[in-house]
Design a protein around this motif. Structure first.
Motif, mmCIF file in Angstrom:
data_model
loop_
_atom_site.group_PDB
_atom_site.id
_atom_site.type_symbol
_atom_site.label_atom_id
_atom_site.label_comp_id
_atom_site.label_asym_id
_atom_site.label_seq_id
_atom_site.Cartn_x
_atom_site.Cartn_y
_atom_site.Cartn_z
ATOM 1 N N VAL A 1 0.378 -0.924 0.188
ATOM 2 C CA VAL A 1 -0.057 0.075 0.191
ATOM 3 C C VAL A 1 1.099 1.247 -0.226
ATOM 4 O O VAL A 1 1.798 1.492 0.494
ATOM 5 C CB VAL A 1 -0.963 0.262 1.294
ATOM 6 N N LEU B 1 -5.045 0.163 8.389
ATOM 7 C CA LEU B 1 -3.690 -0.818 7.818
ATOM 8 C C LEU B 1 -3.634 -1.978 8.588
ATOM 9 O O LEU B 1 -3.125 -2.956 8.052
ATOM 10 C CB LEU B 1 -2.442 -0.417 7.149
ATOM 11 N N TYR C 1 -5.888 -4.534 9.541
ATOM 12 C CA TYR C 1 -6.410 -4.908 8.603
ATOM 13 C C TYR C 1 -5.546 -6.893 8.605
ATOM 14 O O TYR C 1 -5.751 -7.048 8.028
ATOM 15 C CB TYR C 1 -6.556 -4.422 7.219
ATOM 16 N N LYS C 2 -4.476 -5.690 8.355
ATOM 17 C CA LYS C 2 -3.692 -6.749 8.370
ATOM 18 C C LYS C 2 -3.787 -8.035 9.555
ATOM 19 O O LYS C 2 -3.421 -9.202 8.762
ATOM 20 C CB LYS C 2 -1.967 -6.107 8.418
ATOM 21 N N LEU D 1 0.997 -7.379 4.754
ATOM 22 C CA LEU D 1 0.819 -6.603 4.060
ATOM 23 C C LEU D 1 1.524 -4.933 5.118
ATOM 24 O O LEU D 1 1.963 -5.304 6.058
ATOM 25 C CB LEU D 1 -0.502 -5.443 4.951
ATOM 26 N N TYR E 1 3.104 -0.534 4.354
ATOM 27 C CA TYR E 1 2.970 0.032 3.740
ATOM 28 C C TYR E 1 4.142 0.811 3.630
ATOM 29 O O TYR E 1 5.208 1.328 4.626
ATOM 30 C CB TYR E 1 1.718 0.726 4.049
ATOM 31 N N VAL F 1 -2.561 -0.990 -3.745
ATOM 32 C CA VAL F 1 -3.188 0.582 -3.241
ATOM 33 C C VAL F 1 -2.900 1.338 -2.995
ATOM 34 O O VAL F 1 -2.219 0.810 -2.363
ATOM 35 C CB VAL F 1 -4.365 -0.266 -2.370
ATOM 36 N N LEU G 1 -11.178 -1.451 1.442
ATOM 37 C CA LEU G 1 -9.862 -2.467 1.004
ATOM 38 C C LEU G 1 -10.634 -3.656 0.724
ATOM 39 O O LEU G 1 -9.648 -4.568 -0.561
ATOM 40 C CB LEU G 1 -9.136 -2.303 1.805
ATOM 41 N N ASP G 2 -11.392 -4.903 0.479
ATOM 42 C CA ASP G 2 -11.970 -5.447 0.358
ATOM 43 C C ASP G 2 -12.284 -5.893 -0.994
ATOM 44 O O ASP G 2 -11.616 -6.501 -1.253
ATOM 45 C CB ASP G 2 -13.554 -6.014 1.268
ATOM 46 N N ILE H 1 -8.410 -5.124 -2.184
ATOM 47 C CA ILE H 1 -7.694 -6.597 -2.062
ATOM 48 C C ILE H 1 -8.437 -8.315 -2.092
ATOM 49 O O ILE H 1 -7.935 -9.053 -2.403
ATOM 50 C CB ILE H 1 -7.033 -6.611 -0.673
#
Length: 279
Positions: A10, A31, A34-35, A42, A44, A62, A267-268, A271
């Protein structure tokens, strides 16, 4: 058994120009959560776009482009903005190619305004007074049917923090470009002023909000307790509204829910369609 986690890269485009803010922490927190939640490899990387002219290449999966201070009009023709829009054009061209791995971009506030200027979608001007606080946002019919807003109420509550606004949309131009308005500023029947556009889907892969879906209760409470922000909110909305905003911070159905919903839903889309995840 293959235990490798799906890799996701990202790019966070920092448009804050070195000004202290809560937005960048909000993006990182989302993030990081989410990871862990989706068991992803993930990572960034932050790019200081305005202050240092840093712009990523097209190798990320992303892109999240932040808010920022100042006028979205005055940067026209600057070197950093030329680099920024060249990146956006490259990502758009990539998405129109046959490559199955599309590049999803989320634009927030200042970035939203820059993109509206780029596409000529409406009037961009300085508000009569700054908007800051935890305020309702109303979905349009298109917004109610958009997956990024799934599981949100209508209206939902979010953090609005801006001195500038995009208003008076050119609906013929929106239709011509295939873009959709997804949300509008709170209804103000006692004020004879146009409502700002609050969310736009530019295309299947480019999504933008003029509010701050990355904001959380911790960061906003710190801001609201500052004397300058307290005075700003009271002058604009009154002392009762200021107290109400502080109370809303403790409501799990308000900005806490918004922060855990909008960018994760984005993000869904960006990803999950490309990875096989284990829950």
């Amino acid at each position: 058994m293959n235990t490798d986690k799906p890799e996701v890269r990202v790019a966070i485009l920092d448009l804050y120009d070195g000004v202290a803010n809560e937005g960048m922490r909000g993006f990182r927190d989302i993030l990081d959560r989410y990871k862990v939640q989706h068991n992803l490899d993930l990572s960034y990387q932050v790019f200081d776009v305005r202050r240092k002219g840093q712009v990523p290449d097209t190798g990320f999966d992303v892109y999240i482009s932040s808010g920022g201070p100042g006028s979205p009009l005055d940067s026209e023709g600057t070197e950093w903005e030329k680099k920024y829009f060249r990146l956006i054009d490259k990502l758009d061209a990539h998405n129109k190619s046959d490559d199955p791995q599309k590049k999803h971009v989320f634009f927030v506030c200042h970035s939203f305004q820059l993109m509206c200027r780029k596409y000529g979608l409406g009037d961009i001007n300085l508000r009569r007074s700054p908007s800051f606080g935890i305020l309702p946002v109303h979905l349009t019919e298109a917004g109610r049917n958009d997956g990024v807003f799934e599981s949100l109420a209508d209206p939902f509550y979010t953090v609005d923090s801006r001195s500038w606004q995009v208003i008076n949309p050119d609906m013929d131009h929106f239709k011509e470009l295939g873009m959709e308005i997804l949300a509008l500023e709170k209804e103000r029947p006692y004020v004879d002023l146009p409502r700002a556009i609050m969310a736009i889907r530019f295309n299947e892969y480019f999504f933008a909000t003029q509010f701050h879906p990355e904001a959380d209760a911790y960061g906003i409470k710190n801001m609201l307790l500052r004397e300058d922000k307290k005075d700003e909110v009271i002058n604009e909305h009154g002392e009762n509204k200021y107290k109400e905003m502080l109370e809303r911070l403790d409501d799990p159905d308000k900005i806490a829910h918004t922060q855990k919903t909008i960018i994760p839903n984005f993000l869904d889309e960006a990803i999950l369609r490309y990875t096989t995840l284990s829950y």
